[in-house]
Write a protein that holds these residues in place. Structure first.
Motif, PDB file in Angstrom:
ATOM      1  N   GLN A 202      83.473  -9.079  10.847  1.00  0.00           N
ATOM      2  CA  GLN A 202      84.644  -9.444  11.651  1.00  0.00           C
ATOM      3  C   GLN A 202      85.355 -10.643  11.034  1.00  0.00           C
ATOM      4  O   GLN A 202      84.712 -11.505  10.430  1.00  0.00           O
ATOM      5  N   TYR A 203      86.666 -10.681  11.236  1.00  0.00           N
ATOM      6  CA  TYR A 203      87.446 -11.860  10.889  1.00  0.00           C
ATOM      7  C   TYR A 203      88.564 -11.969  11.907  1.00  0.00           C
ATOM      8  O   TYR A 203      89.394 -11.058  12.022  1.00  0.00           O
ATOM      9  N   GLN A 204      88.569 -13.037  12.659  1.00  0.00           N
ATOM     10  CA  GLN A 204      89.572 -13.306  13.686  1.00  0.00           C
ATOM     11  C   GLN A 204      89.816 -12.086  14.579  1.00  0.00           C
ATOM     12  O   GLN A 204      90.955 -11.695  14.824  1.00  0.00           O
ATOM     13  N   GLY A 205      88.730 -11.506  15.042  1.00  0.00           N
ATOM     14  CA  GLY A 205      88.816 -10.386  15.970  1.00  0.00           C
ATOM     15  C   GLY A 205      89.100  -9.041  15.331  1.00  0.00           C
ATOM     16  O   GLY A 205      89.166  -8.028  16.024  1.00  0.00           O
ATOM     17  N   GLU A 206      89.279  -9.013  14.029  1.00  0.00           N
ATOM     18  CA  GLU A 206      89.544  -7.756  13.315  1.00  0.00           C
ATOM     19  C   GLU A 206      88.277  -7.297  12.609  1.00  0.00           C
ATOM     20  O   GLU A 206      87.572  -8.110  12.010  1.00  0.00           O
TER      21      GLU A 206
END
Length: 185
Positions: free
Chosen positions: A50-54
């Protein structure tokens, strides 16, 4: 979901060569995002996180450079992703050593891995991060891209690879236009 593909060639003999800077960026992103890139799937070594909710998938195709599209096509088809959710990172002989060029779309230029991706996807409208590796003054291009960087070049390229990782995250966090404004130059 974003698929971030770093282009390179598998095998120890190709590690740290000019042609493998895409793989190097994936390694930096792997560390920065704490995503282990160790699963073999889609003709690639991948890692998911995940990265910033993505949701993010980091990808190193294992098909060798000139057939990179086989791996990318499998992933894009399986997940039915939009082209703007694909980011490809690769070496560019037409960009000055150590410079970054982010583009929203475009041709493959002289890069055979990108040619194969565009040919198999039948589209070129996906973001890419091109990393300048310089160009030989003379001699064989194949020999040049498979060479390692000199110690001075390596210092510059370590910084460039780090900036390319940050630029890739900016594409996801902000958008391609803002990343271009921040990192092209």
């Amino acid at each position: 979901m974003y698929v971030i593909v770093g282009l390179g060639n598998p095998g120890k003999q190709y590690q740290q060569t000019r042609h493998n800077v895409g793989f190097n960026v994936i390694d930096v992103l792997s560390e920065k995002l704490s995503i282990r890139v160790d699963k073999i799937k889609y003709k690639a070594v991948i890692g998911e996180g995940q990265y910033q909710g993505e949701k993010i998938m980091l990808v190193k195709p294992q098909t060798f450079m000139n057939l990179s599209g086989e791996s990318v096509m499998k992933i894009m088809s399986y997940f039915d992703l939009q082209m703007e959710n694909l980011v490809v990172i690769y070496d560019d002989i037409d960009t000055e050593l150590g410079k970054l060029r982010i583009r929203k779309k475009g041709s493959a230029g002289t890069h055979n891995g990108m040619r194969n991706i565009i040919y198999l996807l039948q589209k070129d409208d996906f973001p890419r991060v091109r990393i300048g590796i310089g160009k030989p003054e003379r001699g064989d291009l194949k020999d040049f891209v498979l060479k390692r960087f000199s110690p001075d070049e390596k210092l510059l390229m370590d910084d460039t690879i780090s900036r390319a990782a940050e630029a890739t995250l900016a594409i996801i966090r902000e958008d391609v236009d803002k990343a271009m404004n921040l990192y092209n130059g």
